[in-house]
Design an enzyme around this catalytic site. Structure first.
Site, PDB file in Angstrom:
ATOM      1  N   LYS A 116     -61.118 -23.149 -25.461  1.00 21.11           N
ATOM      2  CA  LYS A 116     -61.392 -23.640 -24.115  1.00 21.11           C
ATOM      3  C   LYS A 116     -62.771 -24.263 -23.978  1.00 21.11           C
ATOM      4  O   LYS A 116     -62.963 -25.190 -23.187  1.00 21.11           O
ATOM      5  CB  LYS A 116     -61.214 -22.499 -23.106  1.00 21.11           C
ATOM      6  N   GLU A 288     -57.342 -26.340 -18.840  1.00 18.34           N
ATOM      7  CA  GLU A 288     -56.893 -26.311 -20.226  1.00 18.34           C
ATOM      8  C   GLU A 288     -55.809 -27.355 -20.427  1.00 18.34           C
ATOM      9  O   GLU A 288     -55.288 -27.926 -19.464  1.00 18.34           O
ATOM     10  CB  GLU A 288     -56.351 -24.933 -20.616  1.00 18.34           C
ATOM     11  N   ASN A 290     -52.089 -27.878 -22.524  1.00 20.05           N
ATOM     12  CA  ASN A 290     -50.994 -27.318 -23.314  1.00 20.05           C
ATOM     13  C   ASN A 290     -50.473 -28.415 -24.237  1.00 20.05           C
ATOM     14  O   ASN A 290     -49.955 -29.432 -23.769  1.00 20.05           O
ATOM     15  CB  ASN A 290     -49.867 -26.804 -22.423  1.00 20.05           C
ATOM     16  N   ARG A 292     -47.895 -28.981 -26.050  1.00 19.86           N
ATOM     17  CA  ARG A 292     -46.490 -28.727 -26.377  1.00 19.86           C
ATOM     18  C   ARG A 292     -45.621 -29.149 -25.200  1.00 19.86           C
ATOM     19  O   ARG A 292     -46.113 -29.526 -24.146  1.00 19.86           O
ATOM     20  CB  ARG A 292     -46.274 -27.236 -26.633  1.00 19.86           C
ATOM     21  N   ARG A 338     -36.972 -20.113 -12.244  1.00 26.41           N
ATOM     22  CA  ARG A 338     -36.674 -19.535 -13.550  1.00 26.41           C
ATOM     23  C   ARG A 338     -35.747 -18.320 -13.422  1.00 26.41           C
ATOM     24  O   ARG A 338     -35.791 -17.594 -12.431  1.00 26.41           O
ATOM     25  CB  ARG A 338     -37.961 -19.130 -14.259  1.00 26.41           C
TER      26      ARG A 338
END
Length: 997
Positions: A116, A288, A290, A292, A338
């Site tokens: 980070k 941050e 990601n 992916r 979800r």
């Protein structure tokens, strides 16, 4: 060039990648573990390959096995999906080193964004807005850290460079708390992430979580696909996502996105990626990236019409992106919810069979899932079951600035529900397929920051869960939670109030309250002033070592006036950490604690060993089965059978079991003919879950189980069977080696006596029977390799109350078949076995016992009269005692004046004094403390003696100090070490001489 893809993931994302492969005409191979070999996504794949056992570290996290699988199947690309190894720079580097294509960014980009501090520095250099903070890692100089924090402005948040998931961060409101927060976070980062590097940022009080999706190719082209709002989170995990983020300026998104794309080009980024931001006061702050694909990518696909997974594959094959930013059009709005395999009453993992599956229906609705009726949800992995995506689009849906919909809904009515039948629901009386709606409350951005108010959700038809953010050493929050509980007690229509560490469960009369009106009442109590408390009150709060809610081991040891080693040794018998604070502001830490909950050590991916296979096993037909360094197996007599590949001909129906690399596993079982009073699968338990309402559930006499495992050549913690009072009958269906320890139940193998503390060979077809134990309470059966039931929460022990673990989450009964795990190495035991001299080694249970305990913090509060009465009396174990706790009867121990306490969490063996004046001992299956004052905690070595005391027997107690407790524990471990050496000698002697005694 013909490409072939290995899918190195499972579940819903595996199906999603398969769809993209079929769309592009790319052949694919599905990697799977032993637990997933019959899953739908494995059956429907073009080809499949088994990469290892059920445990993720042996399969989906096993880098050599995945690379080997790609080579064995001819795949030249690997897609990691999300989770597992998707952001592992070592995996990407290993794939590239083998000349394969990693469907994702280069390893250098993953490594740069994984730290980070380095990611923040890179974004600042690219002009991406970041939260005001330290320019780099924090120095060791305390004065310099204070200067940096003062320049940022309080409140600040101290973060670990390698942290994530809400761990490794602490909020500091004033300068006086800075030094302690830095020290605690640094030690936590060192322990949990192996990296003590820290940095400081300004603390945002009411942020939202907004993220930006990007796509980059290897030709210098990059586009963004808009933004998503992911602020709705639970336990730092996203549960609802929507695109675009409501209420965020489009001009702001475009401005920040342009900076992000420049940063991607600078670092040579390739593939899909997501920039994550905090949004507050019309500003975006980078936190941050990601590197992916993300779970929530479908909502972006629904508003852009771009297939992100197909784009990933095209980019990996070297094709240019094929579109510019002007080609990306945003239409409508989409929301994702979800689906998780959880117990809706407790939100704990709930693996098992999906006996009923009813997906939602509706125009434009998208359900991405691998669930289906009859699917067995395995307990080995994250229990995500998929996502439901709901679009709003077209002229009938004009979006308001707040993200709402001003037009009519689609004509077809949507059924926003799904039903997964859970047997535990029927036991609890909850209806199936119920909805769990968010009622009210402020958003929690899910990264260790607190909520400004309570958040409510429904539990069944007449229960409401009120959740608060956990507070680090926050006694005021604890007082407020208990003030709310006190305010609800006695209110007409409120049936039960259960306060927890950071939540409050309220069972109510649905005729008296609706969920909304009850939530309003709780919010009013939350806002009311909290009454002051008496100065002598004791408050106990559950924390974890190094966790975000409390101090680390060094701080606890310092507060107790001990070294960390002494502190850990003294409290190593527990599985739950408790510390106490006096009610006055500024009071120092005191009290007791247990060791940290299980924390996974940094994973080390095994490298293939050169040379011969590790060991061989002989087959019944004389052939040999060899295990290579990857844990894969092949038939040495038929090397051509290493890869039994199966390809589905065009138009042919999918085979039920596609080809795979076969792994060798034992198929033996033990049939339970009769189980006696109570029999259950036990190991050393699941420490660290008590604060979530889960008892340790380990063997009551852990000493006996440990020795039994040693005798059959197992590691001490493998699972065995615990029998209460004997009276069992077992039928072995495979040759094995077993040992009976603990109480001598008069067992016999096909009529030949087998005393306790002896090892014997059992042949397939033999029957082991036992009578009621003559002395002692519990017997233990250890078998070579252990009992092969699936682990839940890191343990194979049965949690009868929770209905999970062990064999179907319940006690054993006639007709059950217990699987036998394969031993790592065949046990070296002579044909007649061997035994220990139980009498001379003092291994037999005593009819009555003297139990040693360490006095609790409240010991002095009880006064010398009650202290003397407790230690000088003989207490009788009552018949209603069980694994949850022992009830004792004896002299009246009632106090003259009641003692008011706030109490959370206990250690196994805690002796409490209820108002009735008769002590109780909380044991392995207990998960709460009941709010009673404590007398002390039984030392760990004496818990085994306590487990063997028969109902109606007498128990005496003796208080011991720290030094004696340490000495007793050290003596016990020394005895076990010497016994291990004695067992090894006896085993060798039995093999050489055929000795049987």
């Amino acid at each position: 060039m013909t490409r072939k893809l290995l899918i190195a993931n499972r579940g819903e994302i595996a199906l999603r990648i398969q769809r993209a492969c079929r769309k592009l005409g790319i052949p694919h191979v599905q990697a799977c573990s032993q637990a997933d070999q019959d899953a739908r996504y494995v059956r429907e794949a073009d080809q499949s390959i088994c990469i290892g056992p059920a445990r993720a570290r042996d399969s989906y996290l096993n880098i050599p096995a995945l690379v080997y699988a790609a080579r064995a199947t001819g795949a030249d690309m690997i897609h990691p999906g999300y989770g597992f190894l998707s952001e592992n720079a070592d995996f990407a580097a290993a794939v590239e080193a083998e000349g394969l294509v990693f469907v994702g960014p280069p390893a250098s980009a993953i490594l740069a964004m994984g730290n980070k501090v380095r990611a923040r520095q890179a974004m600042i250099a690219a002009g991406v807005p970041c939260i005001p903070g330290s320019p780099g890692p924090l120095p060791d100089d305390v004065a310099e850290i204070r200067r940096i924090a003062e320049g940022i402005g309080y409140p600040v948040i101290v973060k670990a460079s390698g942290g994530g998931g809400g761990r490794g961060m602490r909020v500091v409101q004033v300068e006086a708390d800075l030094d302690e927060a830095v020290a605690l976070t640094r030690e936590e980062a060192r322990t949990a992430f192996g990296n003590p590097e820290l940095y400081i940022e300004r603390y945002l009080t009411t942020p939202r979580h907004v993220e930006l999706q990007v796509l980059c190719d290897g030709h210098g082209n990059a586009v963004h696909l808009g933004d998503r709002d992911c602020s709705m989170q639970r336990r730092h995990q996203k549960v609802i996502e929507e695109a675009p983020a409501p209420g965020v300026s489009r001009a702001l998104i475009e401005r920040v996105a342009a900076r992000c794309l420049e940063a991607c080009k600078t670092m040579g980024y390739r593939g899909a990626g997501t920039f994550e931001f905090l949004y507050e006061n019309d500003e975006l702050f980078f936190i941050e990236m990601n590197t992916r694909l993300q779970v929530e990518h479908p909502v972006t696909e629904m508003v852009t019409g771009i297939d992100i997974v197909a784009a990933q594959l095209r980019i990996a094959m070297g094709e240019p992106l094929g579109l510019t930013q002007a080609d990306v059009r945003f239409t409508g709005h989409a929301i994702e919810c979800r689906i998780n395999a959880e117990d809706p009453a407790t939100m704990l993992p709930s693996p098992g069979c999906v006996s009923e599956w009813q997906p939602p229906e509706g125009e434009g609705l998208r359900v991405d899932t691998h669930l289906h009726e009859g699917y067995q949800v395995p307990p080995h992995y994250d229990l995500a079951g998929g996502e439901i995506h709901r679009p709003w689009a077209g002229p009938r849906h004009r979006h308001r600035p707040d993200g709402g919909c001003a037009g009519r809904h689609p004509r077809r009515r949507h059924r926003h529900q799904y039903s997964v039948a859970n047997p535990a629901d029927a036991r609890r009386g909850f209806p199936r397929g119920r909805r769990r709606d968010q009622l009210s409350g402020d958003e929690d951005e899910g990264r260790g920051r607190g909520m400004s108010g309570p958040v409510f959700s429904e539990l069944g038809e007449a229960a409401l869960l009120c959740e608060y953010a956990p507070g680090a050493l926050d006694l005021d929050r604890q007082r407020r939670v208990w003030a709310v509980a006190s305010g609800l007690a006695g209110v007409p229509g409120v049936r039960e109030v259960v306060p927890g560490m950071n939540n409050l469960a309220v069972v109510y009369d649905p005729d008296a309250f609706t969920p909304a009106t009850l939530a309003d009442r709780i919010k009013a109590l939350w806002s009311a002033p909290v009454p002051d408390t008496a100065g002598g009150r004791v408050h106990e709060i559950a924390v974890v070592y190094g966790g975000e809610a409390g101090p680390d081991l060094a701080a606890l040891a310092e507060a107790a006036g001990m070294t960390p080693a002494e502190f850990a040794e003294l409290h190593a018998s527990g599985d739950y950490t408790v510390y106490a604070l006096g009610s006055q502001p500024g009071s120092r830490l005191s009290g007791r604690a247990g060791p940290a909950p299980c924390r996974a050590a940094p994973r080390r991916d095994p490298s293939p060993r050169r040379g011969r296979p590790r060991h061989h096993r002989r087959r019944a037909d004389g052939g040999a089965v060899a295990h290579d360094a990857l844990g894969l197996a092949h038939d040495r007599a038929d090397r051509g059978g290493l890869l039994r590949s199966h390809r589905r001909p065009p138009g042919a129906a999918c085979a039920r079991r596609p080809g795979e690399i076969q792994l060798v596993g034992g198929a033996g079982v033990i049939e339970i003919v009769s189980a006696g009073v109570m029999a259950s699968v036990r190991d050393l338990g699941r420490p660290g879950w008590r604060n979530l309402g889960v008892g340790s559930s380990g063997a009551m006499d852990a000493f006996a189980l440990r020795i039994g495992n040693m005798m059959v050549g197992n590691p001490q913690g493998l699972a065995g069977v615990e029998f209460t009072l004997g009276g069992f009958r077992l039928h072995f269906r495979r040759d094995t080696v077993f040992a009976l320890t603990g109480a001598d139940a008069g067992a016999a193998l096909d009529g030949v006596p087998v005393p306790a503390w002896w090892v014997r060979h059992a042949r397939a077809g033999q029957v082991l029977s036992a009578q009621m134990a003559g002395r002692g309470m519990r017997s233990y059966l250890a078998v070579a390799g252990g009992i092969g039931v699936a682990p839940v929460m890191g343990s194979r022990a049965t949690d009868v109350k929770g209905g999970f673990g062990g064999h179907e989450g319940r006690a054993l009964q006639a007709g059950d078949l217990l699987p036998l795990a394969e031993a790592e190495e065949p046990p070296r035991i002579g044909p007649c076995g061997f035994g220990l001299d139980a009498g001379r080694l003092d291994l037999l249970p005593a009819p009555e016992a003297e139990i040693r305990f360490i006095p609790a913090k409240e010991w002095d509060i009880h006064g010398p009269v009650l202290q003397e009465r407790f230690t000088s009396s003989a207490w009788v174990l009552q018949p209603d005692s069980n694994r949850m706790g022992y009830r004792l009867s004896g002299p009246d121990m009632r106090r003259d004046a009641p003692l008011e306490l706030l109490s959370h969490g206990i250690l196994p063996g805690t002796i409490q004094l209820p108002p009735g004046g008769q002590p109780v001992i909380q044991l392995n299956d207990a998960n709460t403390c009941g709010g009673y004052p404590k007398l002390g905690v039984v030392i760990e070595p004496d818990l085994s003696a306590l487990a063997q005391v028969r109902l109606g027997a007498r128990i005496c107690f003796r208080a011991v100090g720290r030094d004696e407790a340490l000495a007793v524990r050290t003596g016990r471990e020394t005895f076990i070490a010497r016994l291990a050496a004695r067992i090894a000698l006896a085993r060798d002697y039995s093999m050489r001489s055929g000795w049987n005694g």
